[in-house]
Design an enzyme around this catalytic site. Structure first.
Site, short mmCIF file in Angstrom:
data_model
loop_
_atom_site.label_atom_id
_atom_site.label_comp_id
_atom_site.label_asym_id
_atom_site.label_seq_id
_atom_site.Cartn_x
_atom_site.Cartn_y
_atom_site.Cartn_z
N PRO A 121 0.70 -1.23 -0.05
CA PRO A 121 -0.12 0.19 -0.06
C PRO A 121 0.92 1.40 0.05
CG PRO A 121 -0.81 -1.62 1.87
CD PRO A 121 0.77 -2.11 1.10
N LYS B 270 0.39 2.91 -6.80
CA LYS B 270 -0.70 2.14 -7.59
C LYS B 270 -1.49 2.85 -8.47
CE LYS B 270 -0.80 -1.30 -4.88
NZ LYS B 270 -0.22 -0.69 -3.74
N GLU C 267 16.75 1.27 26.82
CA GLU C 267 17.37 1.78 25.53
C GLU C 267 18.63 1.75 25.43
OE1 GLU C 267 15.22 2.01 23.37
OE2 GLU C 267 13.20 2.13 24.66
N ASP D 124 9.75 -5.86 21.68
CA ASP D 124 11.05 -6.26 21.20
C ASP D 124 10.98 -7.94 21.23
OD1 ASP D 124 12.06 -3.92 21.39
OD2 ASP D 124 12.84 -4.23 23.69
P1 ADP Z 1 -1.43 2.76 -3.70
O1 ADP Z 1 -2.59 2.93 -4.78
O2 ADP Z 1 -0.32 1.99 -4.25
O3 ADP Z 1 -1.96 2.42 -2.13
P2 ADP Z 1 -1.61 5.62 -3.96
O4 ADP Z 1 -1.21 5.69 -5.26
O5 ADP Z 1 -2.85 5.88 -3.33
O6 ADP Z 1 -0.88 4.19 -3.18
O7 ADP Z 1 -0.46 6.68 -3.44
C1 ADP Z 1 -0.85 7.37 -2.18
C2 ADP Z 1 -0.31 8.93 -2.61
O8 ADP Z 1 1.09 8.60 -2.15
C3 ADP Z 1 -0.12 9.53 -3.61
O9 ADP Z 1 -1.17 10.26 -3.83
C4 ADP Z 1 1.05 10.06 -3.94
O10 ADP Z 1 0.75 11.69 -3.17
C5 ADP Z 1 2.03 9.52 -2.98
N1 ADP Z 1 2.90 8.61 -3.71
C6 ADP Z 1 2.79 7.24 -3.83
N2 ADP Z 1 3.57 6.68 -4.37
C7 ADP Z 1 4.01 7.65 -5.08
C8 ADP Z 1 5.42 7.77 -6.20
N3 ADP Z 1 5.88 6.79 -6.72
N4 ADP Z 1 5.60 9.09 -6.62
C9 ADP Z 1 5.07 10.24 -5.99
N5 ADP Z 1 4.17 9.96 -5.10
C10 ADP Z 1 3.84 9.01 -4.67
ZN ZN Z 2 13.25 -2.34 23.52
#
Ligand code: ADP
Ligand code: ZN
Length: 594
Positions: free
Chosen positions: A193, A197, A413, A489
């Site tokens: 995620p 994508k 720590e 941990d």
């Molecule tokens: P996914 O669909 O893979 O979960 P998203 O496309 O929804 O991810 O990405 C969420 C946000 O994170 C995007 O709107 C953008 O702002 C940022 N982001 C994620 N990947 C990139 C990337 N490769 N380049 C630039 N911005 C990114």
């Molecule tokens: Zn610890």
């Protein structure tokens, strides 16, 4: 419509309904004549102030000398007509018809209600830049122009390259159909995620300047049986009308889980999935519709979805490496003003494992910090703090630990840090802190890898376990007993040990076997797999023993390392209690001075 907006529109509906009720209650009294008691009416007749009356079955409607209208309920009164005739009042009989009034009092509010609703929906649609297709609760979104280009997506060059061809095709479908070239129908974007994508799919639409239809797999799950399938049909129908275009299905796994898997086979999901398969087979990609979908768990998808002619092209959208992270940071840094000394390269080096969404969040966080501090530009200090925030959750200075707890956390720590320092080749200790962060961490030791890692050796994994156990070992050395503070941990250490034995075949006793099926590579891992074990009880017992042995061994090692450095541990913990944070350099200097 996202949930927030949906809630918003529900509020509007309530307000509208309430308004309507008020209107219903008060409107009649505006237009209708004054109501008077029958006795008053009789007196008025006797006094001669009434000029005319019309009598209907239930009501007597009349007019006074001063042109005032009035109504009164008709009461059985044999003398009435005689009285009226005596005063020479004009009398008319009326056959009562309240039909029109009734209709009006119903239709007007309802029409008004729908009018307001329609208006609000339309306004919301506009502000979103989406056009909601179909019924008001339709969950298909269409974006005529996404305005996202490849320049907005960074760090995923290979994926971009693979999608070039698709853009080419969408731009000039005729060319491809003439040459009979084979164009993939379905492209599956696979990756954790937040790696971009959705952004990538939008960018393909943006680059080719074609409409972008999107729908999320998870939304089907809550639907009634049959609705999901209808929606899929609807989606393809709409899309074909707008070809060339892109259909994007987010979270394909929610809807495309292998059929019959799970505690209860979900009938709705199966119907929807079947419909999707039917639609995919039913259209020819040469009409110019390209289906894209995203998932982070390709292994649980129904195999039928992945067959030739369906989602047969897979594009890996992985976590970015260091140059990739730098590129993503640069993309998002366009929206903020960076100070001169702000060095994104250092930030990229500090953030292995971060995905695009994390990096975007980081810069946003840094900008907010700069604003809060009243600065004109975002400096290195803000960027670094933002990294820490994203890494360890938000700083919670207001959590109050008592003095004894604080001392324990400090020793804990420092324990991690000392073990990390003592083992050659471990990631450098960046900083140790006893400022609580997030919900779980009372303190933290931050180690920064010097480079991205894709392979780890047996001894490196063991070292990692030793460092994780260093905290608890230090507590034992100093206080003679352990505390609950090491829960996280222990969990992490156990996870590593388990993977070593079950997944990576690193146990001598069990041999070079992988005992876990469907395990994603470590860098793609999001969730532990849930397939039932397919090994014997005997093996299972051996696994437990091996994990136990590995952990015990590393705990003894960590304890030994700390025991020999007890003076340093006590010393460093005192410094840490005073300053709340110390850097790895400071710790080294302290070690040298003892
Ligand atoms: P996914 O669909 O893979 O979960 P998203 O496309 O929804 O991810 O990405 C969420 C946000 O994170 C995007 O709107 C953008 O702002 C940022 N982001 C994620 N990947 C990139 C990337 N490769 N380049 C630039 N911005 C990114
Ligand atoms: Zn610890």
């Amino acid at each position: 419509m996202d949930p927030k907006q949906r809630q918003f529109s529900i509020w509007y509906m309530f307000i509208a309904l309430w308004g309507l009720m008020l209107i219903q209650m008060f409107l009649p009294s505006f237009f209708n004549p004054t109501e008077i008691p029958y006795s008053e009416f009789k007196e008025a007749v006797a006094a001669g102030t009434v000029t005319e009356v019309s009598v209907s079955t239930h009501v007597i409607h009349g007019k006074m000398k001063d042109d005032k209208n009035f109504n009164t309920i008709r009461i059985e009164d044999p003398d009435l007509l005689r009285n009226l005739a005596q005063r020479q009042i004009k009398v008319t009989g009326v056959i009562e018809s309240t039909l029109i009034r009734d209709l009006l009092s119903w239709i007007v509010p309802i029409a008004l209600f729908f009018g307001v609703w329609w208006f609000l929906l339309r306004r919301m649609g506009q502000s979103q830049g989406f056009m909601t297709v179909g019924q008001s609760k339709a969950k298909i979104y269409m974006d005529k122009e996404t305005k996202v280009t490849f320049a907005d997506v960074a760090g995923v060059d290979e994926a971009k390259q693979e999608l070039e061809e698709v853009i080419e095709f969408l731009k000039t479908p005729e060319k491809f159909s003439r040459l009979g070239g084979k164009i993939p129908k379905g492209i599956l974007l696979v990756g954790p995620p937040g790696t971009g994508k959705t952004l990538l799919a939008k960018a393909v639409a943006g680059e080719a300047s074609v409409p972008f239809f999107s729908i999320s797999g998870s939304e089907f799950v809550e639907m009634f049986v049959g609705v999901g399938a209808a929606r899929v049909r609807d989606l393809f129908e709409q899309a074909k009308g707008k070809a060339p275009c892109i259909i994007f299905i987010d979270e394909l796994d929610a809807l495309g889980k292998a059929r019959g898997v799970g505690p209860m086979a979900h009938e709705e999901r199966e119907q929807t999935l079947n419909q999707l398969l039917v639609e995919m087979d039913g259209f020819d990609s040469r009409v110019g519709v390209i289906l894209m979908a995203a998932t982070n768990r390709p292994e649980i998808l129904d195999p039928a979805l992945l067959r030739a002619g369906r989602f047969d092209r897979h594009v890996l959208v992985d976590r970015p490496d260091k140059p990739g992270r730098l590129a993503i940071l640069k993309v998002h840094a366009r929206n903020i003003i960076l100070g001169n000394q702000a060095d994104l390269e250092t930030i990229a080096a500090m953030t292995p494992g971060f995905v695009g969404a994390d990096l975007a969040n980081l810069l946003n966080e840094a900008a907010l910090l700069a604003v809060r501090r009243g600065k004109d530009t975002v400096g290195m200090a803000e960027l670094q703090e933002a990294v820490e925030r994203v890494v360890a959750g938000l700083e919670k200075r207001n959590r109050v630990l008592n003095k004894m707890e604080k001392e324990r956390v400090a020793h804990h720590e420092v324990g991690h840090a000392l073990v990390a320092l003592a083992i050659p080749g471990m990631d450098a200790v960046h900083k140790i802190s006893i400022i609580p962060r997030g919900i779980a961490a009372l303190g933290y030791t931050m180690q920064l890898p010097t480079e991205d890692r894709f392979l780890m050796t047996y001894s490196e994994l063991k070292n990692k376990i030793a460092v994780l156990l260093g905290g608890r070992a230090a507590e034992e050395v100093i206080y003679g007993e352990v505390s609950t503070g090491a829960q996280d941990d222990l969990r992490k250490a156990t996870d590593i040990a388990k993977s070593m034995i079950k997944v990576y075949g690193m146990s001598e006793k069990l041999g070079q076997v992988s005992l876990e099926r469907d395990r994603q590579p470590l860098f793609l891992q999001t969730m532990p797999s849930q397939t039932p074990a397919d090994y014997s009880e005997q093996t299972s017992r051996e696994i437990d023993c091996e994990i136990r042995e590995l952990i015990d061994e590393q705990y003894a090692r960590a304890r030994g390392l700390i025991k020999t450095q007890e003076p340093l541990l006590r010393n460093a913990a005192q410094v840490l209690l005073g300053k709340e944070t110390i850097t790895g350099e400071e710790l080294k200097a302290l070690a040298a001075s003892l």
